[in-house]
Design an enzyme around this catalytic site. Sequence first.
Site, mmCIF file in Angstrom:
data_model
loop_
_atom_site.group_PDB
_atom_site.id
_atom_site.type_symbol
_atom_site.label_atom_id
_atom_site.label_comp_id
_atom_site.label_asym_id
_atom_site.label_seq_id
_atom_site.Cartn_x
_atom_site.Cartn_y
_atom_site.Cartn_z
ATOM 1 N N PRO A 1 -20.463 53.356 -87.509
ATOM 2 C CA PRO A 1 -18.817 53.405 -87.679
ATOM 3 C C PRO A 1 -18.424 52.296 -88.488
ATOM 4 O O PRO A 1 -18.710 51.107 -88.421
ATOM 5 C CB PRO A 1 -18.505 53.167 -86.345
ATOM 6 C CG PRO A 1 -19.598 53.215 -85.468
ATOM 7 C CD PRO A 1 -20.779 53.175 -86.373
ATOM 8 N N GLU A 2 -17.743 52.898 -89.728
ATOM 9 C CA GLU A 2 -17.082 51.586 -90.572
ATOM 10 C C GLU A 2 -15.453 52.168 -90.217
ATOM 11 O O GLU A 2 -14.904 52.615 -89.097
ATOM 12 C CB GLU A 2 -17.134 52.143 -91.904
ATOM 13 C CG GLU A 2 -18.603 51.984 -92.211
ATOM 14 C CD GLU A 2 -18.860 52.529 -93.746
ATOM 15 O OE1 GLU A 2 -18.094 51.917 -94.589
ATOM 16 O OE2 GLU A 2 -19.991 52.961 -94.005
ATOM 17 N N HIS B 1 -28.605 55.224 -72.859
ATOM 18 C CA HIS B 1 -28.417 53.738 -73.267
ATOM 19 C C HIS B 1 -27.078 53.417 -72.952
ATOM 20 O O HIS B 1 -26.396 52.665 -73.879
ATOM 21 C CB HIS B 1 -28.349 53.672 -74.794
ATOM 22 C CG HIS B 1 -29.708 54.160 -75.289
ATOM 23 N ND1 HIS B 1 -31.023 53.914 -74.892
ATOM 24 C CD2 HIS B 1 -29.906 55.572 -76.057
ATOM 25 C CE1 HIS B 1 -31.975 54.716 -75.605
ATOM 26 N NE2 HIS B 1 -31.396 55.847 -76.242
ATOM 27 N N ARG C 1 -29.297 46.783 -99.329
ATOM 28 C CA ARG C 1 -28.849 47.883 -98.794
ATOM 29 C C ARG C 1 -29.054 49.006 -99.572
ATOM 30 O O ARG C 1 -28.965 48.889 -100.966
ATOM 31 C CB ARG C 1 -27.265 47.750 -98.727
ATOM 32 C CG ARG C 1 -26.703 46.815 -97.675
ATOM 33 C CD ARG C 1 -26.954 47.392 -96.279
ATOM 34 N NE ARG C 1 -26.482 46.533 -95.155
ATOM 35 C CZ ARG C 1 -27.244 45.881 -94.951
ATOM 36 N NH1 ARG C 1 -28.812 45.455 -95.174
ATOM 37 N NH2 ARG C 1 -27.171 44.939 -93.660
ATOM 38 N N ARG D 1 -29.459 50.821 -79.859
ATOM 39 C CA ARG D 1 -29.839 49.538 -80.479
ATOM 40 C C ARG D 1 -29.425 48.214 -79.928
ATOM 41 O O ARG D 1 -30.129 47.144 -80.477
ATOM 42 C CB ARG D 1 -29.777 49.623 -81.949
ATOM 43 C CG ARG D 1 -30.360 50.693 -82.630
ATOM 44 C CD ARG D 1 -30.231 50.785 -84.179
ATOM 45 N NE ARG D 1 -31.126 51.785 -84.889
ATOM 46 C CZ ARG D 1 -30.619 53.190 -84.862
ATOM 47 N NH1 ARG D 1 -29.372 53.230 -84.396
ATOM 48 N NH2 ARG D 1 -31.279 53.921 -85.583
ATOM 49 N N LYS E 1 -13.593 46.379 -87.952
ATOM 50 C CA LYS E 1 -14.219 47.422 -87.354
ATOM 51 C C LYS E 1 -14.384 47.224 -85.746
ATOM 52 O O LYS E 1 -14.975 47.704 -85.160
ATOM 53 C CB LYS E 1 -15.896 47.401 -87.792
ATOM 54 C CG LYS E 1 -15.822 47.810 -89.324
ATOM 55 C CD LYS E 1 -17.332 47.689 -89.789
ATOM 56 C CE LYS E 1 -17.362 47.509 -91.292
ATOM 57 N NZ LYS E 1 -18.763 47.583 -91.669
ATOM 58 N N ARG F 1 -14.120 34.254 -106.580
ATOM 59 C CA ARG F 1 -15.587 34.352 -106.213
ATOM 60 C C ARG F 1 -16.118 34.752 -107.396
ATOM 61 O O ARG F 1 -15.462 35.863 -108.450
ATOM 62 C CB ARG F 1 -15.786 35.453 -105.081
ATOM 63 C CG ARG F 1 -15.205 34.820 -103.690
ATOM 64 C CD ARG F 1 -15.383 35.942 -102.744
ATOM 65 N NE ARG F 1 -14.814 35.496 -101.521
ATOM 66 C CZ ARG F 1 -13.515 35.504 -101.203
ATOM 67 N NH1 ARG F 1 -12.579 35.512 -102.148
ATOM 68 N NH2 ARG F 1 -13.033 34.883 -99.731
#
Length: 309
Positions: A2-3, A134, A297, A153, A58, A192
Site C-alpha cells: 500500500p502506498e 496472519h 528497487r 510478513r 502511508k 539535494r
Amino acid sequence: MPELPEVETIVRTCRPLLEGRQIRAFASSWPKGVLPSVPAVRRALVGQTITRLTRRGKFIVFYLDAGFLLVHLRMSGRFEWADPLRAREGATNTPLPPREGAGGGSNRRRLNPLPTLPLPGGGESVDARRPPAHVRATWDLDDGQRLLFCDARKFGRIIFTRDLPAATAGLGPEPLERAFTPAVLANLLRTRRRQLKPLLLDQSVLAGLGNIYTDEALFRAGLHPAAKSDRLTDAQVRNLHESIRNVLREAIRRHGTTIDWIYPGGWMQKHLRVYGRTGEPCRNCQTPIVALRLAQRGTHICPRCQPLR
DNA sequence: TGAATTGTTATCGT
DNA sequence: AACGATAACAATTC
C-alpha cells in the site's frame, strides 16, 4: 504494498465504521510490531473513543480521546473485519466502494458464523468463509465489530503516541495538500543532489510515494529516474509536481492498485503506464518498456520518453 | 528453491 | 562532517 492512494482508500472505507466507536478491547500476540509494548498499547486504547480517522503519508492515524494510534501497513499489512452483525444480515448492504469492470458478481457473501470483510473493495477471489490468516492484532468495538490487523510478513507497525507531531516529524510534506506547491517541490529537489527516484521514495522528503507511483509520476513527467535532482528546469519541476499529484488523484479515484493478494479492490493497475509493463509497448511511442534496477528497487521506464539527459 | 518484494536503518564512501 | 549511495533486514509467497 500500500502506498498513499491505497492507504487513503482504506481510511475512507474504514472511517464510517470506526469514527465514534469506543474500543472495548485490544489484543496482540506480536510484541515486535506493537509499540511501545502490547500491554502499554492495550492500557492506552481500552475505553478510548475513536474521534477521527485520517492518513499521514502511508500511516493510518486513529485520533483518540487521549493520544493517537498510528498503523503502518508496510509491505503486506491489511485490515479485515469480523462482523457478527453483518454476518446475520447476509452482508448485502455493506458500505464498500463500487468496483469497475471485471470481478463483478461475488460482492454478496454467504451466511456463515464468522465471516470477515476484506477491505477496501472486496477481493475478487477472497473466500469470506475462510478465517483470515496472519492476524497480528484485534480491536473489539462497542458495536460488536472486530477490526483485525493481518500481516503475513510482519513488517507492519502499530504505534501508540501522545505526541502526533513528534511521531510524524520525520515525514516530508503531503503531496496532495495545498501547501505542496511547485516551489516547495523545487526546494526539495534543489537543496539535494540525488537521483530523482530514490529522492521521491524517501518519506522524509515527500510522504506517501512508493515504488509504483514514483515510476508512474516520473514517466508522466518525462524524467529519467536516475536524473539528478538539482538539474531540473523550472518547467520540469512544474511538470513533475503536476504528474505526482495527478497520478495520486487518479489512483485514489480508482481505489488504488491491486496486483496481488495483499490489496484487493482497486483497479488502477489497468491504467499504469510503466510499472509492471516490462516489454510492453509504451502508450505514447510504442517503444518497449524497460526494467532496470535503481536504489535496489525494480524500476520501469520508457527509454524514449524518459531520456537521461 | 530462491528470487522478489518495501521501507527503514546501519554502514560505507566521497 | 554531512550527505548520498549501498547493503542488510524483516518474513513470506509463488
